[in-house]
Design a protein around this motif. Structure first.
Motif, PDB file in Angstrom:
ATOM      1  N   VAL A 166     -52.764 -32.098   3.332  1.00 26.16           N
ATOM      2  CA  VAL A 166     -53.426 -31.838   1.827  1.00 26.16           C
ATOM      3  C   VAL A 166     -54.107 -33.060   1.178  1.00 26.16           C
ATOM      4  CG1 VAL A 166     -50.930 -32.458   0.744  1.00 26.16           C
ATOM      5  CG2 VAL A 166     -52.492 -31.106  -0.501  1.00 26.16           C
ATOM      6  N   ARG A 167     -53.592 -34.010   1.318  1.00 26.26           N
ATOM      7  CA  ARG A 167     -54.255 -35.262   0.518  1.00 26.26           C
ATOM      8  C   ARG A 167     -55.714 -35.313   1.293  1.00 26.26           C
ATOM      9  NH1 ARG A 167     -52.047 -38.369  -3.320  1.00 26.26           N
ATOM     10  NH2 ARG A 167     -54.087 -38.903  -3.720  1.00 26.26           N
ATOM     11  N   ASP A 168     -55.660 -35.324   2.456  1.00 27.96           N
ATOM     12  CA  ASP A 168     -56.901 -35.859   3.289  1.00 27.96           C
ATOM     13  C   ASP A 168     -57.994 -34.626   3.229  1.00 27.96           C
ATOM     14  OD1 ASP A 168     -56.204 -38.551   4.391  1.00 27.96           O
ATOM     15  OD2 ASP A 168     -54.812 -37.373   5.564  1.00 27.96           O
ATOM     16  N   SER A 169     -57.542 -33.637   3.342  1.00 24.71           N
ATOM     17  CA  SER A 169     -58.564 -32.501   3.488  1.00 24.71           C
ATOM     18  C   SER A 169     -59.057 -32.212   1.758  1.00 24.71           C
ATOM     19  CB  SER A 169     -57.959 -30.904   3.812  1.00 24.71           C
ATOM     20  OG  SER A 169     -58.039 -31.119   5.280  1.00 24.71           O
ATOM     21  N   MET A 170     -58.114 -32.118   0.935  1.00 30.78           N
ATOM     22  CA  MET A 170     -58.425 -31.934  -0.513  1.00 30.78           C
ATOM     23  C   MET A 170     -59.342 -33.193  -0.926  1.00 30.78           C
ATOM     24  SD  MET A 170     -57.252 -29.129  -2.075  1.00 30.78           S
ATOM     25  CE  MET A 170     -56.840 -29.323  -3.899  1.00 30.78           C
ATOM     26  N   ALA A 171     -59.300 -34.381  -0.651  1.00 32.80           N
ATOM     27  CA  ALA A 171     -60.033 -35.465  -0.891  1.00 32.80           C
ATOM     28  C   ALA A 171     -61.527 -35.292  -0.326  1.00 32.80           C
ATOM     29  CB  ALA A 171     -59.499 -36.832  -0.139  1.00 32.80           C
ATOM     30  N   VAL A 172     -61.575 -34.821   0.908  1.00 28.12           N
ATOM     31  CA  VAL A 172     -63.012 -34.449   1.504  1.00 28.12           C
ATOM     32  C   VAL A 172     -63.681 -33.528   0.566  1.00 28.12           C
ATOM     33  CG1 VAL A 172     -64.121 -33.619   3.447  1.00 28.12           C
ATOM     34  CG2 VAL A 172     -62.387 -34.978   3.774  1.00 28.12           C
ATOM     35  N   ALA A 173     -63.127 -32.440   0.174  1.00 27.38           N
ATOM     36  CA  ALA A 173     -63.758 -31.369  -0.604  1.00 27.38           C
ATOM     37  C   ALA A 173     -64.070 -32.183  -2.059  1.00 27.38           C
ATOM     38  CB  ALA A 173     -62.666 -30.398  -0.995  1.00 27.38           C
ATOM     39  N   LEU A 174     -63.116 -33.030  -2.493  1.00 25.60           N
ATOM     40  CA  LEU A 174     -63.356 -33.603  -4.023  1.00 25.60           C
ATOM     41  C   LEU A 174     -64.419 -34.627  -3.697  1.00 25.60           C
ATOM     42  CD1 LEU A 174     -59.719 -34.241  -4.875  1.00 25.60           C
ATOM     43  CD2 LEU A 174     -61.308 -32.856  -6.138  1.00 25.60           C
ATOM     44  N   MET A 175     -64.834 -35.284  -2.727  1.00 29.37           N
ATOM     45  CA  MET A 175     -65.700 -35.945  -2.391  1.00 29.37           C
ATOM     46  C   MET A 175     -67.168 -35.546  -2.327  1.00 29.37           C
ATOM     47  SD  MET A 175     -64.163 -39.493  -0.293  1.00 29.37           S
ATOM     48  CE  MET A 175     -63.465 -38.357   1.193  1.00 29.37           C
ATOM     49  N   GLU A 326     -46.444 -35.496 -11.294  1.00 25.39           N
ATOM     50  CA  GLU A 326     -46.205 -33.874 -11.186  1.00 25.39           C
ATOM     51  C   GLU A 326     -47.480 -33.212 -10.566  1.00 25.39           C
ATOM     52  OE1 GLU A 326     -43.526 -32.345 -11.934  1.00 25.39           O
ATOM     53  OE2 GLU A 326     -42.504 -34.334 -11.940  1.00 25.39           O
ATOM     54  N   MET A 327     -48.598 -33.711 -10.759  1.00 31.72           N
ATOM     55  CA  MET A 327     -49.733 -33.025 -10.295  1.00 31.72           C
ATOM     56  C   MET A 327     -49.661 -32.605  -8.742  1.00 31.72           C
ATOM     57  SD  MET A 327     -51.426 -31.639 -12.685  1.00 31.72           S
ATOM     58  CE  MET A 327     -52.753 -31.205 -11.944  1.00 31.72           C
ATOM     59  N   ALA A 328     -48.794 -33.542  -8.084  1.00 33.60           N
ATOM     60  CA  ALA A 328     -48.619 -33.478  -6.720  1.00 33.60           C
ATOM     61  C   ALA A 328     -48.433 -32.049  -6.287  1.00 33.60           C
ATOM     62  CB  ALA A 328     -47.653 -34.302  -6.006  1.00 33.60           C
ATOM     63  N   LYS A 329     -47.499 -31.086  -7.040  1.00 34.17           N
ATOM     64  CA  LYS A 329     -47.006 -29.911  -6.792  1.00 34.17           C
ATOM     65  C   LYS A 329     -47.962 -28.925  -6.998  1.00 34.17           C
ATOM     66  CE  LYS A 329     -42.351 -30.684  -8.659  1.00 34.17           C
ATOM     67  NZ  LYS A 329     -41.387 -30.339  -9.889  1.00 34.17           N
ATOM     68  N   VAL A 330     -49.213 -29.322  -7.845  1.00 34.57           N
ATOM     69  CA  VAL A 330     -50.288 -28.561  -8.073  1.00 34.57           C
ATOM     70  C   VAL A 330     -51.171 -28.547  -6.721  1.00 34.57           C
ATOM     71  CG1 VAL A 330     -52.417 -27.939  -9.386  1.00 34.57           C
ATOM     72  CG2 VAL A 330     -50.528 -28.653 -10.430  1.00 34.57           C
ATOM     73  N   TYR A 331     -51.232 -29.780  -6.327  1.00 31.83           N
ATOM     74  CA  TYR A 331     -52.110 -29.766  -4.777  1.00 31.83           C
ATOM     75  C   TYR A 331     -51.451 -29.065  -3.586  1.00 31.83           C
ATOM     76  CZ  TYR A 331     -55.339 -33.759  -6.249  1.00 31.83           C
ATOM     77  OH  TYR A 331     -56.297 -34.520  -6.698  1.00 31.83           O
ATOM     78  N   ASP A 332     -49.956 -29.051  -3.915  1.00 30.57           N
ATOM     79  CA  ASP A 332     -49.399 -28.369  -2.565  1.00 30.57           C
ATOM     80  C   ASP A 332     -49.654 -26.918  -2.526  1.00 30.57           C
ATOM     81  OD1 ASP A 332     -48.476 -30.935  -1.329  1.00 30.57           O
ATOM     82  OD2 ASP A 332     -46.665 -30.832  -2.604  1.00 30.57           O
ATOM     83  N   GLU A 333     -49.393 -26.433  -4.075  1.00 29.55           N
ATOM     84  CA  GLU A 333     -49.707 -25.207  -4.196  1.00 29.55           C
ATOM     85  C   GLU A 333     -51.034 -24.433  -4.092  1.00 29.55           C
ATOM     86  OE1 GLU A 333     -48.740 -24.693  -8.425  1.00 29.55           O
ATOM     87  OE2 GLU A 333     -46.709 -24.842  -8.065  1.00 29.55           O
ATOM     88  N   MET A 334     -51.959 -25.303  -4.291  1.00 31.36           N
ATOM     89  CA  MET A 334     -53.357 -25.056  -4.000  1.00 31.36           C
ATOM     90  C   MET A 334     -53.603 -25.201  -2.515  1.00 31.36           C
ATOM     91  SD  MET A 334     -55.265 -24.544  -6.602  1.00 31.36           S
ATOM     92  CE  MET A 334     -55.157 -24.832  -8.596  1.00 31.36           C
ATOM     93  N   TRP A 335     -53.060 -25.864  -1.568  1.00 34.90           N
ATOM     94  CA  TRP A 335     -53.256 -26.149  -0.201  1.00 34.90           C
ATOM     95  C   TRP A 335     -52.448 -24.995   0.421  1.00 34.90           C
ATOM     96  CZ3 TRP A 335     -56.156 -28.087   3.076  1.00 34.90           C
ATOM     97  CH2 TRP A 335     -55.364 -28.518   4.638  1.00 34.90           C
ATOM     98  N   THR A 336     -51.467 -24.373  -0.028  1.00 31.87           N
ATOM     99  CA  THR A 336     -50.639 -23.178   0.547  1.00 31.87           C
ATOM    100  C   THR A 336     -51.626 -22.025   0.304  1.00 31.87           C
ATOM    101  OG1 THR A 336     -48.687 -24.130   0.065  1.00 31.87           O
ATOM    102  CG2 THR A 336     -48.886 -22.034   0.314  1.00 31.87           C
ATOM    103  N   LYS A 337     -52.409 -21.830  -0.676  1.00 28.47           N
ATOM    104  CA  LYS A 337     -53.188 -20.870  -1.028  1.00 28.47           C
ATOM    105  C   LYS A 337     -54.511 -20.808  -0.089  1.00 28.47           C
ATOM    106  CE  LYS A 337     -52.040 -20.048  -5.843  1.00 28.47           C
ATOM    107  NZ  LYS A 337     -52.484 -20.305  -7.329  1.00 28.47           N
TER     108      LYS A 337
END
Length: 341
Positions: A166-175, A326-337
């Motif tokens: 979740v952190r690595d793939s979301m970071a790629v998209a954010l960059m 607390e935003m870690a939960k949001v990242y996890d939810e987004m990743w699941t979707k």
């Protein structure tokens, strides 16, 4: 009555012997990333310290966190990344270390010590460090791969491996969007989610350790990958190239920690100290190819080996993950979707 007494005595003796055997061989449970320790290291520790090591592996920090918070004292030593260490410190999950029991910390480079996520290394000792980049097969791409945006190039449909992280793939998209990889803004996280959903038709699979064999075999044109895995597979396939994208990348640190509810804290500190010995650091560096924290081992590396170590210009563009609270939960939810979309 004599027979009953004798049988009872024998039974009691057997239970007593079993108890002694169990107590005579202390057990340490270590939870580490997959394929992340040299051959024979665990066995050498067991022999030297007269103990048994239960060794388990995880694929991403979030899996480790979920497991240990539900385990109720089952694990002793864990090896998370910096942002997860910060989170575990904040939540009171880690034991403070007695540095007197870990004298081999003196062998480690100042570069990896006293980082913001654990000032003074009160709770953690460096194990490995590195970067995240792209490995590509130069026979399967047009020109050079230089940017995270290349992972969205439609000509590589079905030819891209992304990380199952979740952190690595979301970071790629954010960059690619020019956003902070540590953002806590809901709109930024949603934008990254949309970017990864947009990319999904191009993605062959979201991978973990298996990406190494797949890229060696030429199963895809490119993959997001950790630097140590890249160094490993570049030795196996001369068509592969590792690049740190021009936008910058993650500089990560994996450290050894002891859980607060561990009942084997003294043995756990012996394990951490053992892992900081020069011989053990050499075995681990040669096997898993990640960046060593041991200064003397680091200084002994040749130029070819050092090519995956980021230079000063690259480090200036790197970022380190932070605890998202607390935003870690949001990242996890987004990743699941993203995964089910």
């Amino acid at each position: 009555m004599k027979k009953i007494f004798a049988l009872t005595l024998i039974t009691a003796m057997l239970f007593s012997l079993a108890g002694c055997s169990s107590e005579d061989v202390p057990t340490l449970t270590v939870y580490n990333w997959g394929d992340y320790i040299g051959d024979g290291v665990i066995e050498q520790f067991e022999e030297e310290f007269g103990c048994k090591v239960n060794y388990e592996m995880f694929d991403q920090n979030e899996d480790m966190y979920t497991k240990i918070t539900k385990a109720g004292g089952e694990y002793d030593v864990v090896i998370p990344s910096e942002y997860m260490i910060e989170r575990m410190i904040n939540e009171g999950l880690l034991a403070e270390l007695n540095h007197e029991n870990i004298p081999n910390m003196a062998n480690l480079s100042d570069y990896v010590l006293d980082r913001d996520f654990d000032h003074g290394n009160k709770y953690s000792v460096p194990y490995m460090w590195g970067t995240v980049g792209i490995v590509y097969n130069k026979t399967m791409v047009n020109g050079e791969i230089t940017s995270w945006n290349d992972l969205w190039d439609p000509q590589y449909e079905g030819q891209i491996f992304m990380m199952n992280s979740v952190r690595d793939s979301m970071a790629v998209a954010l960059m690619t969007l020019g956003l902070d990889p540590n953002t806590r803004e809901q709109a930024d996280i949603e934008a990254a989610q949309a970017k990864l959903i947009e990319q999904k038709p191009l993605v062959l699979a979201y991978t973990g350790d298996e990406v190494k064999d797949k890229m060696i075999a030429g199963e895809a044109a490119m993959a997001v990958i950790y630097s140590g895995d890249a160094a490993n597979i570049l030795m196996e396939n001369e068509d592969l190239v590792y690049v740190l994208p021009e936008e910058g990348t993650n500089l990560w640190f994996d450290n050894m920690c002891i859980l607060k509810d561990s009942e084997q804290k003294e043995l756990a500190e012996k394990f951490i100290n053992f892992m900081c010995e020069k011989e053990i650091c050499e075995i681990n560096r040669d096997y898993i190819c990640y960046n060593t924290p041991h200064q003397e081992v680091w200084d002994s590396l040749d130029e070819e080996t050092l090519h995956t170590y980021p230079d000063a210009d690259v480090i200036e563009k790197c970022f380190i993950y932070k605890d998202l609270g607390e935003m870690a939960k949001v990242y996890d939810e987004m990743w699941t979707k993203i995964m089910v979309n």
